[in-house]
Design an enzyme around this catalytic site. Structure first.
Site, PDB file in Angstrom:
ATOM      1  CG  ASP A  45      -2.187  -1.039   0.970  1.00  0.00           C
ATOM      2  OD1 ASP A  45      -2.188  -1.686  -0.068  1.00  0.00           O
ATOM      3  OD2 ASP A  45      -2.105  -1.564   2.041  1.00  0.00           O
ATOM      4  CE1 TYR A 103       4.078  -6.177   3.523  1.00  0.00           C
ATOM      5  CE2 TYR A 103       3.495  -8.893   3.267  1.00  0.00           C
ATOM      6  CZ  TYR A 103       4.025  -7.555   2.783  1.00  0.00           C
ATOM      7  OH  TYR A 103       2.894  -6.395   1.112  1.00  0.00           O
TER       8      TYR A 103
END
Length: 235
Positions: A45, A103
């Protein structure tokens, strides 16, 4: 490849905004003199960074991998860098061939955040209870429906498998490390935000794993993009 996502509206190309994919494809066009559309391992994002993103595209000219890496880095912005280039089989796809993705999220709960870290760390204004968050993290591990932490349209299959979620403290830094076969839009930031909310006693988790809010709502617990990094994609 690696990139600092601060100045981009996400990785995936979009009309009329600056994206990482857009910059890469512009660089490839400068080198090969034709339009090339890349595949990529994961869509990050706006404001999210990557230590290791993976892309692939068809080879349309005879060029050595080292020369291609050097050429790309010479025309890409300084906040995007190609780390290595390999020739792979035509069956390879950077997204569908991936075994898992990892992540990491960086939070800081000291009194003040060093100013040169503000683009890469979430400054939480209270002391985080790592032991409590580790206890709550079991809610987010395993093969299950993660629609409750996803920003996905209704009706989409949100079943994913999270292999592990580890939380470690390094002095005033708290690092969240999560590995899964695949991630949903907003999933990691929502999970981190909920764990931070749990640490602040702003929500509770009952014995069946349901989240009970004592104040606020889910949106108030979404972690900001700046602290999130795509760390690794494995094949």
């Amino acid at each position: 490849m690696a990139y600092d996502g601060t100045n981009y509206s996400g990785f995936q190309i979009q009309p009329d905004v600056k994206t990482v994919q857009g910059e890469i494809e512009k660089a490839l066009k400068r080198i090969f003199k034709t339009d090339l559309r890349i595949n990529f391992a994961g869509r990050t994002d706006a404001g999210v960074h990557a230590f290791e993103q993976v892309i692939d595209f068809p080879v349309i000219a005879d060029i050595e991998t080292y020369s291609l890496k050097k050429a790309l880095n010479s025309v890409l912005p300084e906040d995007i860098r190609i780390k290595s280039v390999k020739i792979v089989d035509n069956s390879f796809h950077s997204r569908y061939s991936a075994k898992f993705r990892e992540y990491v999220y960086f939070a800081f709960d000291g009194e003040y955040l060093p100013p040169f870290l503000c683009r890469y760390v979430w400054h939480v204004k209270f002391k985080l209870d790592v032991d409590a968050m580790r206890l709550a993290s079991r809610l987010f591990v395993g093969y299950k429906d993660f629609s409750f932490v996803a920003n996905e349209p209704e009706g989409k299959n949100c079943t994913r498998e999270v292999y592990f979620l580890r939380i470690k403290r390094y002095r005033e830094f708290v690092v969240f490390h999560i590995r899964a076969g695949g991630f949903l839009r907003g999933m990691v930031r929502n999970i981190v935000g909920l764990l931070v909310g749990y640490s602040a006693n702003a929500l509770q988790i009952d014995k069946s794993g349901n989240i009970i809010f004592s104040r606020g709502n889910l949106k108030s617990f979404k972690a900001p993009a700046c602290g999130l990094f795509l760390r690794r994609v494995a094949y």
